[in-house]
Design a protein around this motif. Sequence first.
Motif, PDB file in Angstrom:
ATOM      1  N   ARG A 121       0.850  -1.184   0.000  1.00  0.00           N
ATOM      2  CA  ARG A 121       0.000   0.000   0.000  1.00  0.00           C
ATOM      3  C   ARG A 121       0.883   1.230   0.000  1.00  0.00           C
ATOM      4  NH1 ARG A 121      -4.570   2.356   4.184  1.00  0.00           N
ATOM      5  NH2 ARG A 121      -2.706   2.884   5.403  1.00  0.00           N
ATOM      6  N   ILE A 169      -7.799   9.836  -9.047  1.00  0.00           N
ATOM      7  CA  ILE A 169      -9.005   9.963  -8.235  1.00  0.00           C
ATOM      8  C   ILE A 169      -9.455  11.416  -8.231  1.00  0.00           C
ATOM      9  CG2 ILE A 169      -7.720  10.312  -6.074  1.00  0.00           C
ATOM     10  CD1 ILE A 169      -9.892   8.494  -4.736  1.00  0.00           C
ATOM     11  N   GLY A 172     -13.200  12.041  -4.330  1.00  0.00           N
ATOM     12  CA  GLY A 172     -12.896  10.630  -4.151  1.00  0.00           C
ATOM     13  C   GLY A 172     -13.927   9.687  -4.725  1.00  0.00           C
ATOM     14  N   THR A 186     -12.885   7.305  -9.935  1.00  0.00           N
ATOM     15  CA  THR A 186     -11.540   6.756 -10.047  1.00  0.00           C
ATOM     16  C   THR A 186     -11.304   6.251 -11.463  1.00  0.00           C
ATOM     17  OG1 THR A 186     -12.306   4.591  -9.289  1.00  0.00           O
ATOM     18  CG2 THR A 186     -11.437   6.092  -7.610  1.00  0.00           C
ATOM     19  N   THR A 216      -6.040  -0.321  -6.386  1.00  0.00           N
ATOM     20  CA  THR A 216      -7.174   0.496  -5.950  1.00  0.00           C
ATOM     21  C   THR A 216      -6.668   1.821  -5.395  1.00  0.00           C
ATOM     22  OG1 THR A 216      -8.453  -1.479  -5.356  1.00  0.00           O
ATOM     23  CG2 THR A 216      -9.204   0.634  -4.469  1.00  0.00           C
ATOM     24  N   ILE A 217      -7.195   2.904  -5.924  1.00  0.00           N
ATOM     25  CA  ILE A 217      -6.840   4.233  -5.436  1.00  0.00           C
ATOM     26  C   ILE A 217      -7.947   4.742  -4.521  1.00  0.00           C
ATOM     27  CG2 ILE A 217      -7.845   5.439  -7.429  1.00  0.00           C
ATOM     28  CD1 ILE A 217      -5.504   7.447  -7.221  1.00  0.00           C
ATOM     29  N   SER A 218      -7.560   5.411  -3.447  1.00  0.00           N
ATOM     30  CA  SER A 218      -8.539   5.966  -2.510  1.00  0.00           C
ATOM     31  C   SER A 218      -7.921   7.190  -1.845  1.00  0.00           C
ATOM     32  CB  SER A 218      -8.927   4.927  -1.458  1.00  0.00           C
ATOM     33  OG  SER A 218      -7.801   4.531  -0.691  1.00  0.00           O
ATOM     34  N   ARG A 219      -8.764   7.949  -1.143  1.00  0.00           N
ATOM     35  CA  ARG A 219      -8.228   9.130  -0.460  1.00  0.00           C
ATOM     36  C   ARG A 219      -8.934   9.308   0.871  1.00  0.00           C
ATOM     37  NH1 ARG A 219      -8.653  13.950  -4.423  1.00  0.00           N
ATOM     38  NH2 ARG A 219      -7.541  15.020  -2.727  1.00  0.00           N
ATOM     39  N   ASP A 220      -8.177   9.855   1.821  1.00  0.00           N
ATOM     40  CA  ASP A 220      -8.695  10.195   3.139  1.00  0.00           C
ATOM     41  C   ASP A 220      -8.468  11.689   3.313  1.00  0.00           C
ATOM     42  OD1 ASP A 220      -9.126  10.672   5.844  1.00  0.00           O
ATOM     43  OD2 ASP A 220      -8.412   8.695   6.431  1.00  0.00           O
ATOM     44  N   VAL A 263      -3.613  10.272  -0.071  1.00  0.00           N
ATOM     45  CA  VAL A 263      -4.162   9.408  -1.112  1.00  0.00           C
ATOM     46  C   VAL A 263      -3.389   8.101  -1.077  1.00  0.00           C
ATOM     47  CG1 VAL A 263      -4.421   9.087  -3.596  1.00  0.00           C
ATOM     48  CG2 VAL A 263      -4.980  11.293  -2.557  1.00  0.00           C
ATOM     49  N   TYR A 264      -4.107   7.012  -1.218  1.00  0.00           N
ATOM     50  CA  TYR A 264      -3.491   5.690  -1.144  1.00  0.00           C
ATOM     51  C   TYR A 264      -3.586   4.978  -2.491  1.00  0.00           C
ATOM     52  CZ  TYR A 264      -4.218   6.594   3.816  1.00  0.00           C
ATOM     53  OH  TYR A 264      -4.220   7.159   5.077  1.00  0.00           O
ATOM     54  N   GLN A 302      -3.473   0.954  -3.306  1.00  0.00           N
ATOM     55  CA  GLN A 302      -3.335  -0.429  -2.891  1.00  0.00           C
ATOM     56  C   GLN A 302      -2.947  -1.274  -4.081  1.00  0.00           C
ATOM     57  OE1 GLN A 302      -3.740  -1.812   0.292  1.00  0.00           O
ATOM     58  NE2 GLN A 302      -3.010  -3.711  -0.646  1.00  0.00           N
TER      59      GLN A 302
END
Length: 124
Positions: free
Chosen positions: A19, A51, A55, A58, A69-73, A79-80, A82
Amino acid sequence: QVQLVESGGGLVQAGGSLRLSCAASGRTFSSYAVGWFRQAPGKEREFVAAISQGGVNTYYANSVKGRFTISRDSAKNTVYLQLNSLKPEDTAVYSCAAAIALYGSSRQTEYRYWGQGTQVTVSS
């Protein structure tokens, strides 16, 4: 201005996971779309995933679709990415970039700010 710092890279066997994180400075990071790109030795930098600001939207390169897999907090300004089912051909320096845009893009010229990158090495 936004400063981006990637982390989470390393050496992993084929089939493994990592990650990656892209941590941003600045209170307005949520106003940026973010993309991940990678550059393998002797090759040009290529788009991996992006992204949107919120969010919700994508986008992925065909070569990683279903595996990454892209994601954000937004609360953590991070931004992550995986990375699952890694292959030796995924070996590259992975960099994140921020664009003053609603949606992400596969075009590198859309991105204003870039991080230094983190090395991902996948052994066979």
